[in-house]
Design a protein around this motif. Structure first.
Motif, PDB file in Angstrom:
ATOM      1  N   MET A  73      -8.000  36.700  -9.487  1.00 54.09           N
ATOM      2  CA  MET A  73      -7.015  37.125 -10.488  1.00 54.09           C
ATOM      3  C   MET A  73      -6.381  38.416 -10.031  1.00 54.09           C
ATOM      4  SD  MET A  73      -7.090  37.507 -14.461  1.00 54.09           S
ATOM      5  CE  MET A  73      -6.992  35.770 -14.285  1.00 54.09           C
ATOM      6  N   ARG A 114      -1.420  39.438 -12.943  1.00 49.42           N
ATOM      7  CA  ARG A 114      -1.755  38.622 -14.094  1.00 49.42           C
ATOM      8  C   ARG A 114      -2.392  39.485 -15.189  1.00 49.42           C
ATOM      9  NH1 ARG A 114      -5.255  33.506 -14.081  1.00 49.42           N
ATOM     10  NH2 ARG A 114      -3.868  32.888 -12.412  1.00 49.42           N
ATOM     11  N   PHE A 131       0.339  40.921 -16.933  1.00 50.66           N
ATOM     12  CA  PHE A 131       0.935  39.946 -17.830  1.00 50.66           C
ATOM     13  C   PHE A 131       0.185  39.873 -19.153  1.00 50.66           C
ATOM     14  CE2 PHE A 131      -0.410  35.701 -19.241  1.00 50.66           C
ATOM     15  CZ  PHE A 131       0.570  35.551 -20.207  1.00 50.66           C
ATOM     16  N   ILE A 132      -1.136  39.787 -19.046  1.00 55.25           N
ATOM     17  CA  ILE A 132      -1.908  39.566 -20.261  1.00 55.25           C
ATOM     18  C   ILE A 132      -1.681  40.679 -21.262  1.00 55.25           C
ATOM     19  CG2 ILE A 132      -4.260  39.539 -21.173  1.00 55.25           C
ATOM     20  CD1 ILE A 132      -4.898  37.961 -18.525  1.00 55.25           C
ATOM     21  N   LEU A 158      -0.622  41.162 -28.411  1.00 50.62           N
ATOM     22  CA  LEU A 158      -1.523  40.021 -28.294  1.00 50.62           C
ATOM     23  C   LEU A 158      -2.512  40.198 -27.162  1.00 50.62           C
ATOM     24  CD1 LEU A 158       1.138  37.279 -28.782  1.00 50.62           C
ATOM     25  CD2 LEU A 158      -0.600  38.004 -30.412  1.00 50.62           C
ATOM     26  N   GLY A 159      -3.730  39.861 -27.441  1.00 52.87           N
ATOM     27  CA  GLY A 159      -4.716  39.825 -26.358  1.00 52.87           C
ATOM     28  C   GLY A 159      -4.881  41.139 -25.644  1.00 52.87           C
ATOM     29  N   VAL A 167      -8.246  41.891 -24.282  1.00 51.68           N
ATOM     30  CA  VAL A 167      -8.682  40.970 -23.245  1.00 51.68           C
ATOM     31  C   VAL A 167      -8.076  41.378 -21.916  1.00 51.68           C
ATOM     32  CG1 VAL A 167      -8.516  38.608 -22.406  1.00 51.68           C
ATOM     33  CG2 VAL A 167      -8.971  39.065 -24.824  1.00 51.68           C
ATOM     34  N   GLY A 168      -8.878  41.387 -20.911  1.00 53.03           N
ATOM     35  CA  GLY A 168      -8.330  41.650 -19.592  1.00 53.03           C
ATOM     36  C   GLY A 168      -8.412  43.111 -19.224  1.00 53.03           C
ATOM     37  N   ALA A 228     -11.344  43.840 -17.019  1.00 50.12           N
ATOM     38  CA  ALA A 228     -12.094  42.618 -16.739  1.00 50.12           C
ATOM     39  C   ALA A 228     -12.724  42.716 -15.364  1.00 50.12           C
ATOM     40  CB  ALA A 228     -11.178  41.407 -16.806  1.00 50.12           C
ATOM     41  N   TYR A 236     -16.568  38.021 -11.698  1.00 48.43           N
ATOM     42  CA  TYR A 236     -17.955  37.723 -11.402  1.00 48.43           C
ATOM     43  C   TYR A 236     -18.107  36.737 -10.270  1.00 48.43           C
ATOM     44  CZ  TYR A 236     -17.493  34.178 -15.209  1.00 48.43           C
ATOM     45  OH  TYR A 236     -17.111  33.174 -16.041  1.00 48.43           O
ATOM     46  N   ALA A 260      -3.173  33.641 -28.612  1.00 50.53           N
ATOM     47  CA  ALA A 260      -2.760  34.429 -27.444  1.00 50.53           C
ATOM     48  C   ALA A 260      -3.970  35.093 -26.799  1.00 50.53           C
ATOM     49  CB  ALA A 260      -1.728  35.475 -27.859  1.00 50.53           C
ATOM     50  N   THR A 261      -4.859  35.602 -27.640  1.00 43.79           N
ATOM     51  CA  THR A 261      -6.058  36.262 -27.121  1.00 43.79           C
ATOM     52  C   THR A 261      -6.944  35.253 -26.400  1.00 43.79           C
ATOM     53  OG1 THR A 261      -5.972  37.737 -29.028  1.00 43.79           O
ATOM     54  CG2 THR A 261      -8.021  37.710 -27.769  1.00 43.79           C
ATOM     55  N   ALA A 312      -5.450  34.241 -23.016  1.00 43.71           N
ATOM     56  CA  ALA A 312      -5.684  35.268 -21.994  1.00 43.71           C
ATOM     57  C   ALA A 312      -7.146  35.235 -21.544  1.00 43.71           C
ATOM     58  CB  ALA A 312      -5.329  36.646 -22.549  1.00 43.71           C
ATOM     59  N   ALA A 313      -8.040  35.105 -22.510  1.00 41.70           N
ATOM     60  CA  ALA A 313      -9.472  35.112 -22.184  1.00 41.70           C
ATOM     61  C   ALA A 313      -9.851  33.878 -21.366  1.00 41.70           C
ATOM     62  CB  ALA A 313     -10.298  35.179 -23.460  1.00 41.70           C
ATOM     63  N   ALA A 361      -7.978  32.092 -19.420  1.00 42.15           N
ATOM     64  CA  ALA A 361      -7.456  32.233 -18.057  1.00 42.15           C
ATOM     65  C   ALA A 361      -8.410  33.072 -17.211  1.00 42.15           C
ATOM     66  CB  ALA A 361      -6.064  32.859 -18.085  1.00 42.15           C
ATOM     67  N   GLN A 362      -8.941  34.128 -17.814  1.00 42.85           N
ATOM     68  CA  GLN A 362      -9.897  34.985 -17.084  1.00 42.85           C
ATOM     69  C   GLN A 362     -11.191  34.230 -16.798  1.00 42.85           C
ATOM     70  OE1 GLN A 362      -9.327  38.280 -16.418  1.00 42.85           O
ATOM     71  NE2 GLN A 362      -8.202  39.218 -18.107  1.00 42.85           N
ATOM     72  N   LEU A 363     -11.709  33.591 -17.825  1.00 42.69           N
ATOM     73  CA  LEU A 363     -12.999  32.906 -17.693  1.00 42.69           C
ATOM     74  C   LEU A 363     -12.924  31.816 -16.629  1.00 42.69           C
ATOM     75  CD1 LEU A 363     -13.818  32.640 -21.513  1.00 42.69           C
ATOM     76  CD2 LEU A 363     -15.187  33.920 -19.828  1.00 42.69           C
ATOM     77  N   VAL A 405     -14.313  38.744 -19.806  1.00 40.76           N
ATOM     78  CA  VAL A 405     -13.146  38.914 -20.692  1.00 40.76           C
ATOM     79  C   VAL A 405     -12.880  40.387 -20.979  1.00 40.76           C
ATOM     80  CG1 VAL A 405     -13.442  36.663 -21.774  1.00 40.76           C
ATOM     81  CG2 VAL A 405     -14.485  38.676 -22.840  1.00 40.76           C
ATOM     82  N   GLY A 447       2.841  33.155 -18.304  1.00 39.76           N
ATOM     83  CA  GLY A 447       3.600  34.095 -19.125  1.00 39.76           C
ATOM     84  C   GLY A 447       3.606  33.713 -20.594  1.00 39.76           C
ATOM     85  N   HIS A 448       2.975  32.622 -20.941  1.00 40.75           N
ATOM     86  CA  HIS A 448       2.962  32.154 -22.339  1.00 40.75           C
ATOM     87  C   HIS A 448       1.538  31.853 -22.784  1.00 40.75           C
ATOM     88  CE1 HIS A 448       7.350  31.946 -22.495  1.00 40.75           C
ATOM     89  NE2 HIS A 448       7.236  31.699 -21.206  1.00 40.75           N
ATOM     90  N   TYR A 449       1.401  31.392 -24.006  1.00 41.96           N
ATOM     91  CA  TYR A 449       0.052  31.093 -24.491  1.00 41.96           C
ATOM     92  C   TYR A 449       0.064  29.807 -25.301  1.00 41.96           C
ATOM     93  CZ  TYR A 449       1.939  33.548 -28.586  1.00 41.96           C
ATOM     94  OH  TYR A 449       2.729  33.942 -29.626  1.00 41.96           O
TER      95      TYR A 449
END
Ligand code: HEM
Ligand code: HEM
Lengths: 407, 407
Positions: free
Chosen positions: A1, A5, A8-9, A18-19, A22-23, A26, A29, B85-86, B89-90, B92-94, B100, B398-400
């Protein structure tokens, strides 16, 4: 990542914040530079392997079901003998990747003797470890003369809150493998073979795993901490702390097993500050280093102070448990994480299936007496299940578990 | 395992007829001539992948937690927007193998934003699939105008026995991966991010796996049968039966998800004769072949008779479910086995977490109406949990998820 990105988040959502949490910060792992991480499912262990049952010194697999059994009223020593012989034969088959009987009998009017769900699966490193509880040596069966010297129900210990439905057991079966379906099948078919002689007592279904790539990486428990850093890990240590050698001849090479179902209060844990979490264990989280060091395998220094105060709190989990503070005492821990699904608060619950091996249950009793009194971890955990068992040595080819009891 | 060991087992036990049933006709389930069976844990899926969310066409992983969530009283459409949205984003990370948030904040007085137990683990093919229940489009949030055309609570269906505590849901999250700890972590941390906006509804923790070596091998359910032999498996079939294309623009590329928690009565199943089991499914057990064929992928012949009777019973599970007998209807099944531990009879229970995807919930309703009435399998199973959800398409970078709802 990539950073972009992450960028972006933080800015996603066109006008809505939003969010945002999160991130931020981050942490990756999965390090893609590490060698490919794979579980080899073709490992298999012979049941008649040597002096000890497998599943003790064996590297922990990813899944474990621990189940206890109680002898039905009126069961005789002959019943137990047949059960142990039957289980031995079945375990040898299961560990070799076979069914315990026919899953599709040719006669259509017959009933299958194997339930079939593991057919076609690899051995997945299955180990099945059988233990005998104190009840096996009480008056019922006439085996009292053979009782392993130190086998007796555990005394009440400080700060535990045991559920009688999760306590004791005449027999224990610990089945571990890298495939959950192989573990499920082993336990299910052993329980079926026991019908009429034993009833199921309590059970915990555990999971856990060593992490990607690096050989020495230590699995994390559901509190997010590395668990198993300082453990009995060499054959010399096992000879000193695990295998029984000064008991009846039939017991030589056996060991004592203490199993505890320990519930975690993860709601409270998750809202504790980093400082509190560090203090509770006496270790950092990402690295798993003692607070007096920087790397996981640094030896903790329980004498070091800062500003007149010990750096590792004397009531931290590791200070109370470490051999330095227990006249050299060690136990072999072989724990698994568990979840029973949703708890009363409607959150995913969490816990530790604590299984430890030692050549005297006194080792556990001493540690838990001390830790039950003052361990900072007690605020976040509750011991709810408990059992103690003697794990006999592995049978020689042509024999079965604890055969000498029935001489 | 050689014949000689089988010979040994039958004669083990020196004078006691020990373990005689065990080993007789035992069947090897691991064929050592097959290529090494391993799970590659380095697989990862991008969240912003294309038109569809992952976890639907994705090859099934070995572990799955399915969890529903309900909006708290007073939640607004803005709350839902921020949550989606949260979560996006989360997720995508996971899926990229990241936490997160911070699992070890540098400030010791801070609280970690990631619980940490997956730190150091590989991506393990994690997919997180989010669905929206009918409740999202009721009066509460003012989103009724956007309701996917066919999204409505399932009607009562024959022979089900639903537990209200395991029914419905405003949102669903299906997290699947080849590592149980990665799945647990994903669900736990998404649930934490949802606090204050959603409460946990019901959950099922599933497992299962494709078998050793061979590409086309089909996993077995806990009745010992291959499950998934005839399934929607090509992109052409998915285009025809799974992806929604005649709904609101925001819904294009989405699909409907039906989740059922189905309890098995394995005690009764295990004591049924081979003939009964064959009749129930219309298939054999080891091979998984239709009763009118010999190999798993032989096409069943529902017209074939023997002695004037149909060879595949018209009330067998596959006769009732097959496209041949349902005007070509197909659904994409993506089920997992589950066990909740011990049932009331003190035996390891078993069940199927049935998750299916289709471009109209009517497909499930039609099948289950028919099967609920006369499926021979009904004697051994009970549907206890149920939910239906619309799974929106994957967001573009770029979206959710479902962003267009909040336009
Ligand atoms: C949920 C309960 C428990 C959790 C989460 C837990 C966690 C941990 C952690 C994170 C460590 C440090 C890393 C390591 O050296 O492995 C540790 C060490 C240790 N724990 Fe526990 N533990 C639990 C229960 C117990 C119990 C019940 C005992 C025994 C009575 C015990 C005995 C030990 C020992 C002997 C060590 C090694 C200490 C050292 O030599 O430094 N633990 N535990
Ligand atoms: C515990 C419950 C269930 C079990 C154990 C089960 C098991 C099976 C088995 C063994 C097969 C044959 C192999 C295959 O083609 O996959 C099968 C096929 C199938 N099942 Fe189920 N099933 C269950 C519930 C359901 C439900 C609730 C539905 C939908 C309402 C369903 C729909 C189907 C379909 C569509 C097929 C394929 C039939 C064909 O095209 O030949 N199943 N199932």
């Amino acid at each position: 990542m990539s950073l972009s990105r992450r960028g972006f988040i933080a800015s996603a959502g066109a006008g809505v914040a939003l969010g945002a949490a999160v991130g931020a910060g981050a942490q990756a792992y999965a390090d893609s530079s590490e060698p490919v991480d794979a579980v080899d499912l073709s490992t298999s262990y012979d049941f008649y392997t040597g002096s000890h049952q497998v599943g003790i010194a064996t590297p922990p697999q990813r899944h474990c079901i621990f189940m206890t059994f109680d002898l039905v009223a009126g069961a005789t020593s002959k019943d137990l003998q047949v059960l142990l012989a039957t289980w031995s034969a079945a375990i040898a088959q299961l560990q070799a990747g076979r069914t315990v009987g026919q899953m599709e009998p040719i006669s259509l009017s017959a009933v299958a003797t194997d339930t079939g769900e593991a057919y076609g699966l690899s051995t997945a490193g299955l180990t099945v470890t059988v233990g005998l509880g104190p009840g096996v040596f009480d008056k019922r069966l006439g085996l009292a003369a053979h009782r392993p010297k130190l086998l007796a129900p555990l005394p009440a210990l400080p700060s535990e809150s045991l559920d009688p439905k999760l306590t004791g057991g005449d027999l224990s079966v610990q089945a571990c493998a890298d495939d959950p379906q192989v573990v499920y099948h082993a336990i299910r078919d052993l329980a079926r073979l026991g019908r009429g002689v034993v009833e199921v007592g309590w059970t915990v279904m555990g999971f856990g795993r060593a992490s990607a790539g690096a050989e020495q990486s230590t699995p994390r428990n559901l509190m997010g901490y590395k668990d198993g850093t300082r453990n009995v890990s060499t054959e010399a240590q096992r000879a000193e702390f695990v295998w029984v050698d000064d008991d009846a001849a039939w017991a030589a090479g056996g060991t004592y097993q203490v199993a505890r179902k320990i519930q975690m209060d993860i709601e409270i844990w998750d809202s504790a500050t980093m400082q509190t979490q560090h203090e509770v264990f006496g270790r950092t989280k990402v690295a798993g280093a003692p607070l007096t060091g920087t790397r996981e395998f640094d030896t903790p220094d329980f004498h070091a102070t800062a500003g007149g105060k010990p750096i590792i709190d004397p009531d931290s989990h590791v200070a109370l448990a470490s051999p330095e503070n227990n006249r050299g005492l060690r136990i072999l821990r072989r724990g698994y994480n568990f979840t029973d699904g949703l708890n009363e608060a409607g959150q995913l619950d969490a816990g530790l299936l604590f299984i430890a091996y030692m050549n005297t249950p006194e080792a556990f009793i001493r540690l838990q007496t001390k830790m039950g009194r003052s361990d900072k971890l007690n605020e976040y955990i509750t011991h709810v299940g408990s059992g103690v068992f003697f794990v006999p040595p592995a049978p020689k080819p042509g024999h079965y578990l604890a055969e000498q009891l029935f001489g």
